[in-house]
Design a protein around this motif. Structure first.
Motif, PDB file in Angstrom:
ATOM      1  N   ALA A  93      14.184  -6.071  40.443  1.00  0.00           N
ATOM      2  CA  ALA A  93      15.220  -6.515  39.506  1.00  0.00           C
ATOM      3  C   ALA A  93      15.608  -7.977  39.719  1.00  0.00           C
ATOM      4  CB  ALA A  93      16.457  -5.627  39.636  1.00  0.00           C
ATOM      5  N   ALA A  94      15.239  -8.546  40.858  1.00  0.00           N
ATOM      6  CA  ALA A  94      15.636  -9.913  41.185  1.00  0.00           C
ATOM      7  C   ALA A  94      14.739 -10.928  40.487  1.00  0.00           C
ATOM      8  CB  ALA A  94      15.576 -10.120  42.698  1.00  0.00           C
ATOM      9  N   GLN A  95      15.321 -12.073  40.183  1.00  0.00           N
ATOM     10  CA  GLN A  95      14.579 -13.146  39.541  1.00  0.00           C
ATOM     11  C   GLN A  95      14.647 -14.413  40.390  1.00  0.00           C
ATOM     12  OE1 GLN A  95      12.702 -12.803  36.815  1.00  0.00           O
ATOM     13  NE2 GLN A  95      13.273 -10.613  36.866  1.00  0.00           N
ATOM     14  N   PRO A  96      13.611 -15.251  40.330  1.00  0.00           N
ATOM     15  CA  PRO A  96      13.633 -16.514  41.076  1.00  0.00           C
ATOM     16  C   PRO A  96      14.821 -17.365  40.655  1.00  0.00           C
ATOM     17  CG  PRO A  96      11.463 -16.118  40.113  1.00  0.00           C
ATOM     18  CD  PRO A  96      12.382 -15.105  39.522  1.00  0.00           C
ATOM     19  N   ASN A  97      15.386 -18.082  41.597  1.00  0.00           N
ATOM     20  CA  ASN A  97      16.483 -18.996  41.270  1.00  0.00           C
ATOM     21  C   ASN A  97      15.960 -20.431  41.191  1.00  0.00           C
ATOM     22  OD1 ASN A  97      16.627 -20.231  44.003  1.00  0.00           O
ATOM     23  ND2 ASN A  97      17.398 -18.216  44.633  1.00  0.00           N
ATOM     24  N   ALA A  98      16.866 -21.364  41.007  1.00  0.00           N
ATOM     25  CA  ALA A  98      16.471 -22.763  40.820  1.00  0.00           C
ATOM     26  C   ALA A  98      15.730 -23.321  42.019  1.00  0.00           C
ATOM     27  CB  ALA A  98      17.713 -23.609  40.524  1.00  0.00           C
ATOM     28  N   GLY A  99      16.033 -22.812  43.216  1.00  0.00           N
ATOM     29  CA  GLY A  99      15.311 -23.276  44.399  1.00  0.00           C
ATOM     30  C   GLY A  99      13.851 -22.877  44.363  1.00  0.00           C
ATOM     31  N   HIS A 100      13.597 -21.599  44.064  1.00  0.00           N
ATOM     32  CA  HIS A 100      12.207 -21.140  43.938  1.00  0.00           C
ATOM     33  C   HIS A 100      11.470 -21.925  42.851  1.00  0.00           C
ATOM     34  CE1 HIS A 100      14.169 -17.330  45.463  1.00  0.00           C
ATOM     35  NE2 HIS A 100      13.141 -17.382  46.278  1.00  0.00           N
ATOM     36  N   LEU A 101      12.121 -22.078  41.720  1.00  0.00           N
ATOM     37  CA  LEU A 101      11.472 -22.715  40.570  1.00  0.00           C
ATOM     38  C   LEU A 101      11.160 -24.184  40.847  1.00  0.00           C
ATOM     39  CD1 LEU A 101      13.656 -21.081  37.778  1.00  0.00           C
ATOM     40  CD2 LEU A 101      11.261 -20.559  38.287  1.00  0.00           C
ATOM     41  N   GLU A 102      12.074 -24.859  41.529  1.00  0.00           N
ATOM     42  CA  GLU A 102      11.851 -26.275  41.835  1.00  0.00           C
ATOM     43  C   GLU A 102      10.683 -26.444  42.798  1.00  0.00           C
ATOM     44  OE1 GLU A 102      12.382 -30.104  41.004  1.00  0.00           O
ATOM     45  OE2 GLU A 102      13.872 -28.654  40.300  1.00  0.00           O
ATOM     46  N   LEU A 103      10.559 -25.559  43.770  1.00  0.00           N
ATOM     47  CA  LEU A 103       9.416 -25.627  44.684  1.00  0.00           C
ATOM     48  C   LEU A 103       8.106 -25.417  43.941  1.00  0.00           C
ATOM     49  CD1 LEU A 103      10.774 -23.645  47.780  1.00  0.00           C
ATOM     50  CD2 LEU A 103      10.440 -26.120  47.593  1.00  0.00           C
ATOM     51  N   ALA A 104       8.106 -24.490  43.000  1.00  0.00           N
ATOM     52  CA  ALA A 104       6.900 -24.259  42.195  1.00  0.00           C
ATOM     53  C   ALA A 104       6.571 -25.481  41.346  1.00  0.00           C
ATOM     54  CB  ALA A 104       7.080 -23.023  41.324  1.00  0.00           C
ATOM     55  N   GLN A 105       7.593 -26.145  40.818  1.00  0.00           N
ATOM     56  CA  GLN A 105       7.383 -27.332  39.990  1.00  0.00           C
ATOM     57  C   GLN A 105       6.745 -28.478  40.771  1.00  0.00           C
ATOM     58  OE1 GLN A 105       8.037 -28.182  36.610  1.00  0.00           O
ATOM     59  NE2 GLN A 105       8.066 -25.948  36.389  1.00  0.00           N
ATOM     60  N   LEU A 106       7.000 -28.521  42.067  1.00  0.00           N
ATOM     61  CA  LEU A 106       6.412 -29.580  42.880  1.00  0.00           C
ATOM     62  C   LEU A 106       4.892 -29.560  42.844  1.00  0.00           C
ATOM     63  CD1 LEU A 106       8.723 -29.525  46.043  1.00  0.00           C
ATOM     64  CD2 LEU A 106       8.494 -31.400  44.410  1.00  0.00           C
ATOM     65  N   GLU A 107       4.303 -28.420  42.508  1.00  0.00           N
ATOM     66  CA  GLU A 107       2.848 -28.320  42.448  1.00  0.00           C
ATOM     67  C   GLU A 107       2.255 -29.193  41.334  1.00  0.00           C
ATOM     68  OE1 GLU A 107       1.040 -24.500  42.608  1.00  0.00           O
ATOM     69  OE2 GLU A 107       2.395 -23.742  44.155  1.00  0.00           O
ATOM     70  N   GLN A 108       3.085 -29.666  40.433  1.00  0.00           N
ATOM     71  CA  GLN A 108       2.588 -30.572  39.393  1.00  0.00           C
ATOM     72  C   GLN A 108       2.155 -31.919  39.979  1.00  0.00           C
ATOM     73  OE1 GLN A 108       5.573 -30.904  36.345  1.00  0.00           O
ATOM     74  NE2 GLN A 108       5.470 -28.739  35.783  1.00  0.00           N
ATOM     75  N   ASP A 109       2.765 -32.279  41.110  1.00  0.00           N
ATOM     76  CA  ASP A 109       2.502 -33.602  41.691  1.00  0.00           C
ATOM     77  C   ASP A 109       1.951 -33.566  43.105  1.00  0.00           C
ATOM     78  OD1 ASP A 109       3.696 -35.189  39.451  1.00  0.00           O
ATOM     79  OD2 ASP A 109       5.502 -34.111  40.073  1.00  0.00           O
ATOM     80  N   TYR A 110       2.051 -32.415  43.777  1.00  0.00           N
ATOM     81  CA  TYR A 110       1.656 -32.327  45.176  1.00  0.00           C
ATOM     82  C   TYR A 110       0.900 -31.030  45.435  1.00  0.00           C
ATOM     83  CZ  TYR A 110       5.728 -35.459  45.227  1.00  0.00           C
ATOM     84  OH  TYR A 110       6.634 -36.456  44.944  1.00  0.00           O
ATOM     85  N   GLU A 111       0.185 -30.998  46.552  1.00  0.00           N
ATOM     86  CA  GLU A 111      -0.282 -29.720  47.077  1.00  0.00           C
ATOM     87  C   GLU A 111       0.892 -29.120  47.831  1.00  0.00           C
ATOM     88  OE1 GLU A 111      -3.385 -27.717  50.287  1.00  0.00           O
ATOM     89  OE2 GLU A 111      -3.395 -29.895  49.974  1.00  0.00           O
ATOM     90  N   VAL A 112       1.255 -27.898  47.490  1.00  0.00           N
ATOM     91  CA  VAL A 112       2.423 -27.261  48.105  1.00  0.00           C
ATOM     92  C   VAL A 112       2.013 -25.926  48.719  1.00  0.00           C
ATOM     93  CG1 VAL A 112       4.772 -26.399  47.771  1.00  0.00           C
ATOM     94  CG2 VAL A 112       3.952 -28.335  46.390  1.00  0.00           C
ATOM     95  N   VAL A 113       2.298 -25.773  50.004  1.00  0.00           N
ATOM     96  CA  VAL A 113       2.083 -24.506  50.697  1.00  0.00           C
ATOM     97  C   VAL A 113       3.450 -23.986  51.138  1.00  0.00           C
ATOM     98  CG1 VAL A 113       1.004 -23.326  52.643  1.00  0.00           C
ATOM     99  CG2 VAL A 113      -0.197 -25.207  51.497  1.00  0.00           C
ATOM    100  N   VAL A 114       3.800 -22.802  50.681  1.00  0.00           N
ATOM    101  CA  VAL A 114       5.068 -22.188  51.064  1.00  0.00           C
ATOM    102  C   VAL A 114       4.807 -21.172  52.169  1.00  0.00           C
ATOM    103  CG1 VAL A 114       7.046 -20.797  50.317  1.00  0.00           C
ATOM    104  CG2 VAL A 114       6.042 -22.496  48.749  1.00  0.00           C
TER     105      VAL A 114
END
Length: 231
Positions: A62-83
């Motif tokens: 039932a939970a949804q990603p918040n702005a923190g999760h979404l912003e980290l995902a957005q970083l993949e547009q400009d960087y390689e991101v490993v969480v």
């Protein structure tokens, strides 16, 4: 392309309504954590443990990603991101992060009790007594319990050692071995720590502290990377 490695903890999921792993009095949803998150607890009462994780899955669905999760995902547009996450939920994946290492296991996976290599995706939220692996043994949650090895730690260390930027978000840096991951990051690498309850850290020229929640802090760090560090 620059590489960002993120270490995330319970604080980021808490903002999506996921109950934290352990609160101040050592209870988790009214249970002593050792009853539901240890090999001894599993041996004592498998039905209790299975029901406990069934309820956690229902909550996570039932939970949804918040702005923190979404912003980290957005970083993949400009960087390689490993969480690298200490969380067992799938909110980073729901947000769109494509490289996620779960140090403490995954809520929506189960595994054999006699062969740890037999890991299965769970269809839905429920697992019951009598659900068996291909070798006939009872399935258990694919969770790293107290007293168990953290098999993904070596991979996480390799990622940390090759980071151009290291971000810590939503964790007190008190749970080991995950908390020690920051020690593998190069001394010259910018490190950002985002948490309203800032953990004690030694002073450093390239250490940036954001004593706030993930929903606001991650956005500020992302802006700083793009504008001030020009990364």
């Amino acid at each position: 392309m620059k590489k960002i490695v993120v270490l995330s903890g319970a604080g980021i999921s808490a903002e999506s309504g996921i109950r934290t792993f352990r609160d101040a009095d050592g209870l988790w949803e009214g249970h002593d954590v050792m009853e539901v998150a240890s090999p001894a607890g599993w041996k004592k009462d498998r039905a209790l443990v299975l029901d406990f994780y069934n309820q956690r899955r229902k909550q996570a669905l039932a939970a949804q990603p918040n702005a923190g999760h979404l912003e980290l995902a957005q970083l993949e547009q400009d960087y390689e991101v490993v969480v690298v996450t200490q969380n067992v939920d799938n909110l980073h994946e729901k947000a769109g992060s494509s490289q996620v290492i779960h140090l403490h296991g995954e809520l929506f996976k189960v595994r054999s009790t006699i062969d740890e290599s037999l890991v299965y995706d769970l269809d839905g939220w429920e697992m019951n007594l009598g659900d068996r692996c291909d070798k006939g043994s009872q399935l258990r949650p694919h969770i790293v319990w107290f007293g168990e090895m953290v098999p993904m730690m070596e991979e996480a260390v390799r990622e940390a050692m090759t980071a151009d930027v290291f971000i810590v978000v939503g964790t007190s840096l008190a749970v080991y071995p995950a908390a020690g991951l920051i020690n593998y990051v190069g001394a010259e690498v910018p490190k950002f720590v985002i948490d309203p309850n800032m953990p004690p850290l030694p002073a450093s020229d390239n250490l940036y502290l954001y004593p706030e929640k993930a929903t606001t802090g991650v956005k500020k760090v992302a802006a700083y990377l793009r504008e001030s560090l020009k990364l």
